[in-house]
Design an enzyme around this catalytic site. Structure first.
Site, mmCIF file in Angstrom:
data_model
loop_
_atom_site.group_PDB
_atom_site.id
_atom_site.type_symbol
_atom_site.label_atom_id
_atom_site.label_comp_id
_atom_site.label_asym_id
_atom_site.label_seq_id
_atom_site.Cartn_x
_atom_site.Cartn_y
_atom_site.Cartn_z
ATOM 1 N N LYS A 244 0.848 -1.198 0.000
ATOM 2 C CA LYS A 244 0.000 0.000 0.000
ATOM 3 C C LYS A 244 0.884 1.249 0.000
ATOM 4 O O LYS A 244 1.919 1.269 0.693
ATOM 5 C CB LYS A 244 -0.925 -0.027 1.221
ATOM 6 C CG LYS A 244 -2.024 1.039 1.204
ATOM 7 C CD LYS A 244 -2.953 0.932 2.426
ATOM 8 C CE LYS A 244 -4.088 1.947 2.369
ATOM 9 N NZ LYS A 244 -4.985 1.878 3.545
ATOM 10 N N SER B 286 -9.979 2.252 2.407
ATOM 11 C CA SER B 286 -8.994 2.907 1.562
ATOM 12 C C SER B 286 -8.022 1.937 0.879
ATOM 13 O O SER B 286 -7.392 2.320 -0.107
ATOM 14 C CB SER B 286 -8.175 3.897 2.401
ATOM 15 O OG SER B 286 -7.389 3.227 3.356
ATOM 16 N N SER C 109 -10.574 0.221 6.743
ATOM 17 C CA SER C 109 -9.882 0.288 5.446
ATOM 18 C C SER C 109 -9.244 -1.009 4.982
ATOM 19 O O SER C 109 -8.803 -1.102 3.837
ATOM 20 C CB SER C 109 -8.814 1.376 5.474
ATOM 21 O OG SER C 109 -9.411 2.635 5.289
#
Lengths: 494, 501
Positions: free
Chosen positions: A79, A160, A184
């Site tokens: 990420k 997210s 997320s």
């Protein structure tokens, strides 16, 4: 020969250890998948050479007869919130344009030490603020999933950690890092039919992870199944003296502890999560999850978390408050983007840089956070929200007297279409309604796939556990996984 | 307790000044408050900056235990309440010398609570006029970096060496009533900090600076509106800033104006304070607990160690010098005013006791006198501090012992000391080689006396006629004739005898 990119973490590791295939072959296969999946926009930066170098190192180790670590030969997606040496880290925001860290986040370092390589940096909601990936400054990720209605409406991969979820479900990587501040990891996992666990707050070091809301941010693994999550969580966890909130506790071997036999365990069904107007398909999969856990030997009990309905508003005070302060460092002075209009002074530079560098959702949350911390409003908002947070934590503490884990839906709906919620922040925030209570209490929680809805889209089930009881969460997840028999995967259209 | 009589004479009568100080003291520690970066003064710009100090993305603060320990020890030294549970808060504002966009400080739950400092208002007689100044709190916080505006025609440069350095903010009650009291308080505080070793108190290098809160009122009235003059960096400037600011406030009030609560700057070149910003444009700092840090919880073992490591503090030491060593209040005060002086004196005392084989109490007065007159005089002349004294404690003790056992006179001792300073040779060797030993040979003394009396027959007549003050003259002449080596007691005795014949 099997397609190597159909394999998960455990299978790759075991195959590399056994010599069934080389780590280089695995990395090469996934690099190829990444390269041809640009339409998904899951990766912001590809780092095929990093994946190959790590693979070669593992292959060399094996050739030398050395013992291979727990994720040997597993290439992963990272990420964009994690800092890795020499690779631009932007949190999917323009304001960090050009920022290449000289340091390695503790979690990514642990993963490299465990034998992983990096396929690339994954797209995400800007600064992890969002539930659909639409706040990324570099275009939204498109979910590999499509509705079975024949229309090709692009769907949200969740957020997210939407780059992570999309990449795993599209077989671009066997696993990826995620971070979870208010859902997320769990919500995107649910949207894309994969598994993901947010461990107890403090299990994974936050050092080197770009901060959103410090008291909530927690890294965790996202992968195809529960076993893979257990392996990767072990690799990511551990005390870090560089993070004051890190837990100084030994890391259990969660993989070895996996057991889907839940005899003697009690599973709580929090009645407050059954909200008015709840999506019928969500309610149905929830009931099914309870049946599966009963089948695994658990006793199902109804429990109460009375302050649940205050969790979301409290979260949307605390998280923006912390974010408004955490994001103050992006000022154009030392790194990242700088906008310096002609004749501008310092204040002008701040204003121009932050106006241009932050996206609208980030600005919204900075403004909310600034407002709730300002003189005259602090007690009414921030102090009050902290009280609510304490009550939420107490709710959970009391519920553990009656059950070992909680079962709930992960999200209130299946994946929605891109653009469907983007002009209504409140509707978007409601996506987190089942996720944020566990975040506020710092509890381990995971999402596992339960099945498909009538549109052919994945639905997730959430298991919330006691502090430090990741094992209990993983085991309940495994019990569901074995019974749900979820094998659906998106058809390749990209 | 002494009430201040300091007043400003205004057109409408007398005004009383009310003063409170917020002292920022840099904690003595090799590393910064939340990072491992070094803290030495005078390093090249940005040579002492860690990733944390530069607020790089994803960096986290970790409290430095030594900084906490020093603040706790400081709190203990002023008899303050130590809070076992304290917490760090963020003070949010934007400035280029503040990389994080917030300063980590302690607003709501400081490390140290109420304490007090006792000040003396009369240096000559430190026990006579004392006053207790209340301390409201001590909290620890990060220092900011520094902007340099002279490096580039249109841009400012940032030096982050100070960024993240640990400060103690020591907040007094508004208990001071005159510039002199404020000066005495600052000096006393600095002495305590140096004794404890928690701050070097070096105001020139910025390791100690004060925000000065001043208001004026008619005696007996409620407190007036105060102003805060920021970052004043010497005792003298603090006193001058108070005097100027108090007078300015009186002028404003007496001409019908009102004092606005504001932040001001002191300009030492013009000796004036200037408005920096008023309350209206004061920052809203949006303080809130720092979520990167857990509350600070102190256990018994830590507190016990802090307590055990405290040295004898200046007030206790001064009293002990008076009662146990028999020193005058003034000498005791001067010797204890600086930790270095007291440390040096105690080393000298030990050497004196050893050299003379006597208890310290019996040799203390001579040692103190020699240090405060001879050694201090020499150091002043040479521009040196006591820590780089050219004469060691053992060498000083040898010299003092030679006087004590009558080997040389006090007058000769002064000469010997000068030679010691020049040559670095030990006193005994100088005395031996240059034949400076005192003469107790009565034959030689009597011969010298006889010559002096013969040469000054007229004065002898006057003396015998009642002008007894001339006795000193004869002593001086005799000593001169003996090149100062005559035993003064014997010279006195033999002279008396000769003159009475």
């Amino acid at each position: 020969m099997t397609d190597l990119t159909d394999l998960g973490v455990a299978d790759i590791r075991n195959g590399v250890r056994a010599g069934t295939f080389s780590a280089r072959e695995v990395a090469t296969a996934f690099n190829a998948n990444v390269a041809e999946a640009k339409a998904l926009n899951a990766f912001l930066i590809d780092t095929p050479e990093h994946a190959l170098a790590a693979a070669d190192a593992i292959d060399a180790k094996r050739a030398a007869g050395e013992e291979l670590p727990i994720m040997a030969g597993v290439p992963i997606g990272m990420k964009d919130l994690f800092c890795t040496v020499g690779v631009e880290a932007r949190a999917a925001s323009e304001i960090l344009n050009g920022f290449k860290p000289t340091y390695e986040s503790t979690v990514s370092q642990k993963l490299w030490d465990a034998g992983c390589g990096m396929l690339g940096k994954l797209n995400m909601d800007q600064f992890a603020m969002g539930s659909s990936n639409e706040t990324s400054a570099f275009g939204n990720v498109i979910s590999p999933w499509r509705r079975n209605d024949g229309g090709n409406a692009p769907l949200a991969p969740g957020g997210s950690s939407g780059g992570s979820s999309a990449a795993i479900s599209a077989r671009l990587c066997p696993a990826a890092t995620g971070t979870d501040t208010g859902g997320s990891i769990r919500q995107p996992a649910a949207f894309t039919g994969i598994s993901g666990i947010k461990p107890t707050y403090g299990r994974c070091s936050r050092w080197g992870v770009i901060a959103f809301a410090s008291s909530l941010d927690q890294a965790g693994p996202m992968a195809r199944d529960v076993r893979d999550c257990a392996i990767m969580l072990e690799a990511m966890s551990g005390f870090d003296p560089k993070d004051s909130t890190s837990l100084d506790l030994p890391v259990p071997n969660w993989e070895a502890g996996l057991s889907s036999n839940l005899k003697g365990k009690r599973v709580g069904i929090p009645k407050e999560y059954r909200m008015d107007g709840m999506n019928a398909e969500i309610a149905a999969i929830w009931d099914k999850g309870a049946e599966w856990l009963r089948d695994a030997g658990a006793e199902i009990v109804e429990v109460s978390l009375p302050h649940t309905r205050y969790a979301l508003p409290a979260y949307y005070i605390i998280a923006p408050a912390e974010a408004s302060s955490n994001l103050a460092r992006y000022d154009g002075v030392r790194y990242g983007q700088r906008n310096l209009p002609d004749g501008a002074g310092l204040q002008d530079m701040y204003a121009a840089t932050r106006a241009a560098g932050f996206g609208p959702e980030v600005k919204r949350r900075i403004m909310i956070g600034t407002y709730v911390l300002s003189a005259g409003f602090y007690d009414a908002y921030y102090t009050q929200a902290q009280k609510v947070r304490a009550l939420i934590a107490r709710d959970f503490a009391q519920v553990w007297e009656h059950c070992d884990v909680l079962l709930a839906p992960t999200a209130p709906s299946a994946a929605f279409g891109l653009g469907e919620n983007s002009d209504d922040p409140i509707a978007m925030y409601l996506n987190d309604v089942f996720a944020v209570p566990a975040s506020l209490a710092g509890l381990p929680a995971m999402s596992v796939p339960g099945g498909l809805d009538s549109q052919g889209l994945p639905l997730g089930l959430q298991i919330i556990g006691k502090p430090l009881d990741e094992q209990g969460v993983l085991n309940a997840g495994l019990a569901i996984e074995e019974r749900a028999g979820f094998t659906a995967r998106p058809g390749k259209w990209w | 307790m002494t009430e201040s009589t300091y007043r400003i004479q205004g057109a409408t009568g007398e005004w009383e000044v009310v003063i409170g100080l917020e002292v920022h003291a840099q904690v003595t520690s090799n590393a910064k408050l939340f990072s491992g970066a070094a803290t030495a003064f005078g390093a090249e710009p940005n040579a002492q900056v860690s990733l944390v100090d530069a607020a790089m993305p994803g960096m986290l603060p970790v409290p430095n235990k030594e900084c906490i320990r020093q603040a706790v020890r400081t709190g203990m030294a002023i008899g303050a309440q130590i809070n076992r549970w304290s917490r760090f808060d963020r003070k949010n504002y934007f400035y280029a010398d503040l990389p994080q966009g917030y300063q980590i400080s302690q607003l709501y739950h400081p490390l140290v609570g109420e304490g007090a400092v006792e000040i003396s208002l009369d240096e000559k007689n430190p026990d006579a006029q004392t006053k207790t100044i209340g301390i409201e709190r001590i909290h620890v916080e990060q220092d900011a970096g520094k902007l340099m505006h002279d490096q580039h025609p249109t841009m400012s440069y940032v030096d982050l060496n100070r960024s993240g350095v640990a400060l103690m903010e020591i907040v007094s009650r508004p208990d001071m009533r005159s510039p002199a009291e404020a000066g005495a308080y600052l000096k006393k505080l600095r002495t305590i900090l140096r004794y404890v070793g928690s701050c070097d108190g070096n105001m020139e290098e910025g390791s100690m600076r004060a925000d000065v809160n001043v208001s004026v009122r008619k005696p007996g009235d409620e407190f007036g509106t105060r102003t805060e003059t920021k970052n004043v960096n010497s005792v003298r400037y603090v006193m001058a800033a108070i005097e100027h600011e108090a007078n300015r406030q009186v002028d404003v009030l007496e001409s019908g104006g009102t004092i606005v609560q504001e932040t001001r700057l002191y300009d030492p070149d013009r000796n004036e304070t200037r408005s920096m910003r008023s309350k209206e444009d004061a920052h809203d700092y949006r303080y809130f607990p720092d979520p990167d840090l857990l509350p600070l919880e102190l256990d018994d073992a830590f507190l016990d160690e802090c307590k055990a490591s405290l040295p004898e503090l200046p007030d206790a030491k001064r009293k002990r010098y008076e009662t146990e060593l028999g020193l005058s209040a003034y000498n005791a005060a001067v010797l204890t005013a600086e930790a270095e002086t007291a440390r040096w004196f105690e080393g000298l005392l030990a050497e004196c006791a050893k050299a003379q084989g006597k208890p310290e109490a019996e040799v203390a007065k001579a040692a103190a006198n020699w240090l405060l007159s001879e050694l201090y005089g020499a150091l002043n002349r040479l521009g040196k501090t006591i820590d780089d004294s050219p004469v060691s404690q053992a060498a000083g003790a040898e010299l003092i012992a030679l006087v004590a056992d009558g080997t040389i006179s006090g007058t000769i001792a002064k000469q010997v000391f000068e030679i010691m300073l020049e040559t670095g040779e030990p006193a005994g060797k100088i005395v031996e080689e240059r034949g400076l030993k005192q003469t107790s040979d009565t034959g030689a003394i009597d011969a010298a006396i006889a010559k002096v009396l013969a040469d000054n027959a007229d004065k002898v007549e006057q003396y015998k006629g009642g002008k007894e003050a001339l006795f000193g003259f004869f002593v001086g002449q005799t000593m001169k004739a003996m090149q100062g080596k005559g035993n003064p007691q014997l010279v006195n005795a033999q002279l008396k005898k000769a003159l009475s014949e």
